[in-house]
Design a protein around this motif. Structure first.
Motif, PDB file in Angstrom:
ATOM      1  N   LEU A  72      -4.519   2.198   1.292  1.00  0.00           N
ATOM      2  CA  LEU A  72      -4.613   2.560   0.234  1.00  0.00           C
ATOM      3  C   LEU A  72      -5.191   4.433  -0.228  1.00  0.00           C
ATOM      4  CD1 LEU A  72      -2.121   4.096  -2.018  1.00  0.00           C
ATOM      5  CD2 LEU A  72      -3.564   2.252  -3.785  1.00  0.00           C
ATOM      6  N   ALA A  73      -6.410   3.296   0.487  1.00  0.00           N
ATOM      7  CA  ALA A  73      -6.689   4.461  -0.453  1.00  0.00           C
ATOM      8  C   ALA A  73      -7.261   5.560   1.467  1.00  0.00           C
ATOM      9  CB  ALA A  73      -8.788   4.087  -0.011  1.00  0.00           C
ATOM     10  N   ILE A  74      -6.596   5.297   2.418  1.00  0.00           N
ATOM     11  CA  ILE A  74      -6.541   5.995   3.651  1.00  0.00           C
ATOM     12  C   ILE A  74      -5.614   6.583   3.508  1.00  0.00           C
ATOM     13  CG2 ILE A  74      -5.774   6.012   5.940  1.00  0.00           C
ATOM     14  CD1 ILE A  74      -7.806   3.166   6.435  1.00  0.00           C
ATOM     15  N   LYS A 122     -13.797  11.101  -3.838  1.00  0.00           N
ATOM     16  CA  LYS A 122     -13.419  12.358  -2.710  1.00  0.00           C
ATOM     17  C   LYS A 122     -11.702  11.352  -2.676  1.00  0.00           C
ATOM     18  CE  LYS A 122     -12.367  12.879   2.527  1.00  0.00           C
ATOM     19  NZ  LYS A 122     -11.113  12.346   2.478  1.00  0.00           N
ATOM     20  N   GLY A 123     -10.863  12.702  -3.203  1.00  0.00           N
ATOM     21  CA  GLY A 123      -9.769  11.897  -3.699  1.00  0.00           C
ATOM     22  C   GLY A 123      -9.128  11.564  -4.711  1.00  0.00           C
ATOM     23  N   THR A 124      -7.935  11.751  -5.091  1.00  0.00           N
ATOM     24  CA  THR A 124      -7.298  11.160  -6.283  1.00  0.00           C
ATOM     25  C   THR A 124      -6.112  11.032  -6.755  1.00  0.00           C
ATOM     26  OG1 THR A 124      -7.354  14.058  -6.680  1.00  0.00           O
ATOM     27  CG2 THR A 124      -9.068  12.377  -8.552  1.00  0.00           C
ATOM     28  N   PRO A 125      -5.992   9.873  -7.193  1.00  0.00           N
ATOM     29  CA  PRO A 125      -7.225   8.661  -8.046  1.00  0.00           C
ATOM     30  C   PRO A 125      -7.817   7.672  -6.910  1.00  0.00           C
ATOM     31  CG  PRO A 125      -4.483   8.008  -8.203  1.00  0.00           C
ATOM     32  CD  PRO A 125      -4.585   8.737  -7.022  1.00  0.00           C
ATOM     33  N   PRO A 126      -9.083   7.380  -7.332  1.00  0.00           N
ATOM     34  CA  PRO A 126      -9.055   6.589  -6.385  1.00  0.00           C
ATOM     35  C   PRO A 126      -8.765   5.039  -6.916  1.00  0.00           C
ATOM     36  CG  PRO A 126     -10.277   6.542  -8.766  1.00  0.00           C
ATOM     37  CD  PRO A 126      -9.545   7.354  -9.063  1.00  0.00           C
ATOM     38  N   SER A 127      -8.363   4.317  -5.913  1.00  0.00           N
ATOM     39  CA  SER A 127      -8.365   2.448  -6.428  1.00  0.00           C
ATOM     40  C   SER A 127      -9.493   1.508  -6.103  1.00  0.00           C
ATOM     41  CB  SER A 127      -7.205   1.978  -5.167  1.00  0.00           C
ATOM     42  OG  SER A 127      -8.168   2.342  -3.554  1.00  0.00           O
ATOM     43  N   SER A 128      -9.322   1.243  -6.791  1.00  0.00           N
ATOM     44  CA  SER A 128     -10.183   0.748  -7.780  1.00  0.00           C
ATOM     45  C   SER A 128     -10.210  -1.518  -7.795  1.00  0.00           C
ATOM     46  CB  SER A 128     -11.043   0.986  -8.549  1.00  0.00           C
ATOM     47  OG  SER A 128     -12.483   0.190  -9.225  1.00  0.00           O
ATOM     48  N   ALA A 176       1.143  -1.028  -0.237  1.00  0.00           N
ATOM     49  CA  ALA A 176      -0.239   0.683  -0.184  1.00  0.00           C
ATOM     50  C   ALA A 176       0.871   1.389  -0.469  1.00  0.00           C
ATOM     51  CB  ALA A 176      -1.205  -0.534   1.427  1.00  0.00           C
ATOM     52  N   GLU A 177       1.639   1.182   0.688  1.00  0.00           N
ATOM     53  CA  GLU A 177       2.812   2.293   0.602  1.00  0.00           C
ATOM     54  C   GLU A 177       3.369   2.557  -0.648  1.00  0.00           C
ATOM     55  OE1 GLU A 177       4.975   2.768   4.265  1.00  0.00           O
ATOM     56  OE2 GLU A 177       3.999   3.117   5.348  1.00  0.00           O
ATOM     57  N   LEU A 178       4.039   1.246  -1.411  1.00  0.00           N
ATOM     58  CA  LEU A 178       4.458   1.104  -2.301  1.00  0.00           C
ATOM     59  C   LEU A 178       3.611   2.121  -3.624  1.00  0.00           C
ATOM     60  CD1 LEU A 178       6.521   0.864  -4.618  1.00  0.00           C
ATOM     61  CD2 LEU A 178       5.307  -1.777  -4.894  1.00  0.00           C
ATOM     62  N   LEU A 179       2.320   1.644  -3.430  1.00  0.00           N
ATOM     63  CA  LEU A 179       1.702   2.717  -4.577  1.00  0.00           C
ATOM     64  C   LEU A 179       1.001   3.754  -4.075  1.00  0.00           C
ATOM     65  CD1 LEU A 179      -0.957  -0.448  -4.815  1.00  0.00           C
ATOM     66  CD2 LEU A 179      -0.180   0.125  -6.535  1.00  0.00           C
TER      67      LEU A 179
END
Ligand SMILES: Cc1cc2nc3c(=O)[nH]c(=O)nc-3n(C[C@H](O)[C@H](O)[C@H](O)COP(=O)(O)OP(=O)(O)OC[C@H]3O[C@@H](n4cnc5c(N)ncnc54)[C@H](O)[C@@H]3O)c2cc1C
Length: 318
Positions: free
Chosen positions: A104-106, A142-148, A74-77
């Protein structure tokens, strides 16, 4: 066009089908950029990623990325999103993928969409809910970009050569991300059958199978087709088949070309794991069973008669 990051799923250097599906999808959203987390990228893996459209391959070869469960990925992304001004992230909707996406979203102060069956322009995701009864179009605002995260769905991955330009990435991990360490990895015995989530054909049995011994009927049909075996939760909870083969909301999500459900009623939680199969065949003695609402073909009958006959016919035609 901006990067669409695709977190690569791989086992022993072999890229999993879901990654190729995500690259195929990423091509419709921006510039596909594969993210390889951990050591062990091979020339074959790079060629495979490029073959399915990866324009860039970000390689973060640090062992820390695989030795500390999911947090480092998650930190890498998050780091790559900032550094590369990525427009979106696609992560497979596996248990690990969903956890990475949530973290990642957080970190990016973004929303997250899980179990989408497609993602279209503007990162609008399609979600199929209530057993396929309702389609929802959802977009992170909210926020960019979304993780999906994305539950793979047909059409299957389509090759389209990408440049596959490799770029090494140095990741700066926090101590918190390294708090949990993987101490041992035990390789599961791999049988002759294909892996459940990767298989083109899945034959699943439910409570209607009746016992652990009777699952041999399901296995024989699967073997005649070169298919993987799945099971409903009723069957796994009864101890008739191992839990790792459970299909559904709390089991595996499968998206084969052909799904055969024998003795399975078609509860919403089961459908959640198989409703994106291209063709569904149901065998059930109850003509009112909900699985028939979803099935492309149905046989009303006792599976103990129907399935062995089907196996016999398939064997004859080989
Ligand atoms: C939070 C939660 C999560 C869940 N997660 C999952 C999940 O991941 N996966 C999952 O599968 N379930 C899951 N469930 C359970 C789900 O709700 C159903 O209970 C389960 O899917 C039922 O399994 P089944 O269809 O095999 O059994 P049943 O619903 O009992 O259906 C058995 C079917 O077999 C048929 N049948 C019986 N004998 C024969 C025969 N001889 N020949 C042909 N047909 C026959 C019957 O007509 C019936 O339709 C979950 C439930 C909850 C609450």
């Amino acid at each position: 066009m901006s990067d669409i990051l695709v977190l690569v799923e791989q086992v022993d250097g072999e890229v999993k089908k879901v990654t190729l599906e995500l690259l195929t999808l990423a091509r419709t959203l921006g510039t596909p950029a594969a993210v390889w987390a951990g050591p062990g990228i091979t020339p074959e893996a790079k060629a495979r990623l490029a073959e399915y459209g990866a324009d860039k391959i970000y390689v973060a070869a640090s062992g820390d990325l695989v030795e500390h469960v999911v947090a480092p990925k998650a930190e890498l992304l998050a780091q790559l999103i900032t550094e590369k001004s990525a427009a979106g992230v696609l992560i497979a909707a596996t248990a690990e993928g969903k956890e990475i996406a949530g973290r990642l979203a957080i970190k990016t102060d973004s929303g997250v969409i899980t179990d989408a069956v497609g993602v279209g322009e503007g990162f609008v995701a399609d979600q199929s809910i209530f057993g396929g009864g309702i389609n929802v179009h959802a977009r992170v605002r909210k926020g960019t970009p979304p993780s999906s995260p994305y539950a793979p769905t047909p059409p299957p991955p389509v090759p389209a050569a990408g440049a596959g330009t490799e770029e090494e990435v140095t990741v700066a991990l926090s101590d918190a991300a390294k708090a949990a360490r993987v101490v041992e990895r035990v390789k599961q015995e791999k049988g002759a059958r294909p892996e459940l989530t990767e298989a083109a054909i899945v034959v699943s049995g439910g409570r209607g199978v009746g016992s652990a011994e009777n699952f041999s009927v399901i296995e024989e049909l699967a073997d005649s087709l070169g298919a993987a075996v799945g099971a409903s939760r009723a069957a796994t909870d009864a101890g008739w088949y191992p839990h790792q083969f459970q299909v559904g909301q709390t089991g595996k999500t499968v998206s084969p070309q052909l799904y055969i459900a024998a003795g399975i009623s078609g509860a919403i939680q089961h459908r959640a794991g198989m409703q994106t199969a291209k063709t569904i065949i149901a065998i059930n003695k109850d003509p009112e069973a909900p699985i028939f609402e979803l099935a492309d073909y149905g046989v009303v009958g006792d599976l103990h008669q129907v399935v062995p006959q089907l196996t016999e016919e398939i064997k004859k035609r080989k």
